[in-house]
Write an enzyme that holds these catalytic residues in place. Structure first.
Site, short mmCIF file in Angstrom:
data_model
loop_
_atom_site.label_atom_id
_atom_site.label_comp_id
_atom_site.label_asym_id
_atom_site.label_seq_id
_atom_site.Cartn_x
_atom_site.Cartn_y
_atom_site.Cartn_z
N SER A 80 82.94 -8.20 140.98
CA SER A 80 82.06 -8.84 139.91
C SER A 80 81.17 -7.92 139.48
CB SER A 80 81.30 -9.87 140.90
OG SER A 80 80.39 -9.23 141.76
N CYS A 81 80.54 -8.28 138.20
CA CYS A 81 79.56 -7.78 137.47
C CYS A 81 78.82 -8.65 136.76
CB CYS A 81 80.07 -6.60 136.59
SG CYS A 81 81.25 -7.28 135.18
N LEU A 82 78.03 -8.16 135.87
CA LEU A 82 76.96 -9.14 135.28
C LEU A 82 77.82 -10.17 134.27
CD1 LEU A 82 74.09 -10.11 135.17
CD2 LEU A 82 73.58 -8.26 133.10
#
Length: 99
Positions: A79-81
């Site tokens: 996951s990331c932003l």
């Protein structure tokens, strides 16, 4: 959120996956974790460190990230932003033989 079997994973799907002991790697930078908060039960490995981390000796990985190193067949979610870096992370992992 990205995983090989399902390139886009919803928040609810991630919650369900975590119940099944899926390793969740957050590839945001450390300053983003400080600013926006840590996702519970995730391990932070910034994207710039990911290739090296996934090739570490398992003992070194455990010491650095306080997490058992995933095997190439273990389920992993990135996951990331916004989703761009997590897709890159997925590509990196798959290029190293992770399924």
């Amino acid at each position: 959120l990205c995983a090989a079997a399902e390139p886009n994973v919803s928040y609810q799907e991630l919650k369900d996956l975590k119940k099944a002991n899926v390793l969740h790697i957050d590839v945001r930078e450390r300053w983003e974790i400080d600013r926006f908060g840590r996702i519970p039960e995730s391990v932070n490995i910034p994207l710039g460190e990911l290739m090296e981390a996934l090739q570490m000796d398992p003992t070194e990985f455990k010491e650095q990230y306080n997490q058992k190193m995933p095997s190439k067949s273990d389920p992993v979610v990135f996951s990331c932003l916004a989703g761009t870096r997590s897709k890159q992370a997925l590509g990196f992992a798959m290029s190293l033989g992770f399924s």
